[in-house]
Design a protein around this motif. Sequence first.
Motif, PDB file in Angstrom:
ATOM      1  N   ASN A  32       0.958  -1.280   0.006  1.00  0.00           N
ATOM      2  CA  ASN A  32       0.059   0.298  -0.234  1.00  0.00           C
ATOM      3  C   ASN A  32       1.323   1.389   0.241  1.00  0.00           C
ATOM      4  N   GLN A  44      -4.419   5.244   3.610  1.00  0.00           N
ATOM      5  CA  GLN A  44      -5.519   4.594   3.914  1.00  0.00           C
ATOM      6  C   GLN A  44      -6.087   4.211   2.979  1.00  0.00           C
ATOM      7  N   GLY A  47      -4.901   1.357   0.570  1.00  0.00           N
ATOM      8  CA  GLY A  47      -6.007   0.232   1.510  1.00  0.00           C
ATOM      9  C   GLY A  47      -7.772  -0.103   1.545  1.00  0.00           C
ATOM     10  N   LYS A  48      -7.734   1.041   0.897  1.00  0.00           N
ATOM     11  CA  LYS A  48      -9.787   1.538   1.187  1.00  0.00           C
ATOM     12  C   LYS A  48      -9.487   0.651  -0.105  1.00  0.00           C
ATOM     13  N   ARG A  50      -8.129  -1.526  -2.082  1.00  0.00           N
ATOM     14  CA  ARG A  50      -7.714  -2.870  -2.325  1.00  0.00           C
ATOM     15  C   ARG A  50      -8.791  -3.545  -1.835  1.00  0.00           C
ATOM     16  N   SER A  51      -9.292  -2.774  -0.948  1.00  0.00           N
ATOM     17  CA  SER A  51      -9.766  -4.152   0.405  1.00  0.00           C
ATOM     18  C   SER A  51     -11.777  -4.119  -0.591  1.00  0.00           C
ATOM     19  N   ARG A  52     -11.446  -3.237  -0.484  1.00  0.00           N
ATOM     20  CA  ARG A  52     -13.449  -3.193  -1.896  1.00  0.00           C
ATOM     21  C   ARG A  52     -12.770  -4.828  -2.882  1.00  0.00           C
ATOM     22  N   VAL A  54     -10.959  -6.703  -3.051  1.00  0.00           N
ATOM     23  CA  VAL A  54     -10.838  -8.643  -2.457  1.00  0.00           C
ATOM     24  C   VAL A  54     -12.551  -8.151  -2.408  1.00  0.00           C
ATOM     25  N   ALA A  55     -13.288  -8.011  -1.710  1.00  0.00           N
ATOM     26  CA  ALA A  55     -14.126  -8.260  -1.149  1.00  0.00           C
ATOM     27  C   ALA A  55     -15.863  -7.877  -2.265  1.00  0.00           C
TER      28      ALA A  55
END
Length: 75
Positions: A32, A44, A47-48, A50-52, A54-55
């Motif tokens: 990140n 941040q 990261g947001k 990337r996480s979204r 993945v989900a």
Amino acid sequence: RRRCRAGRPADDRPALALRARIVMRAEAGQTNMQVARELRMAKQAVGKWRSRFVAKRVEGLLDEPRACICTSPGD
């Protein structure tokens, strides 16, 4: 009488392209912090997105619906 209009930018393609670049760099193995530095953005935010991704995969890169912005006539 009040009217509602969508609270979304007219053209969100540049934002979507940036989010895609984040995901592609992550896939290439960058952290990140590395992605944030290269794209000149907060880690941040990287990261947001990337996480979204993945989900929710590609759907996660789209803006979530926003509440209507109510205006009065003449605004």
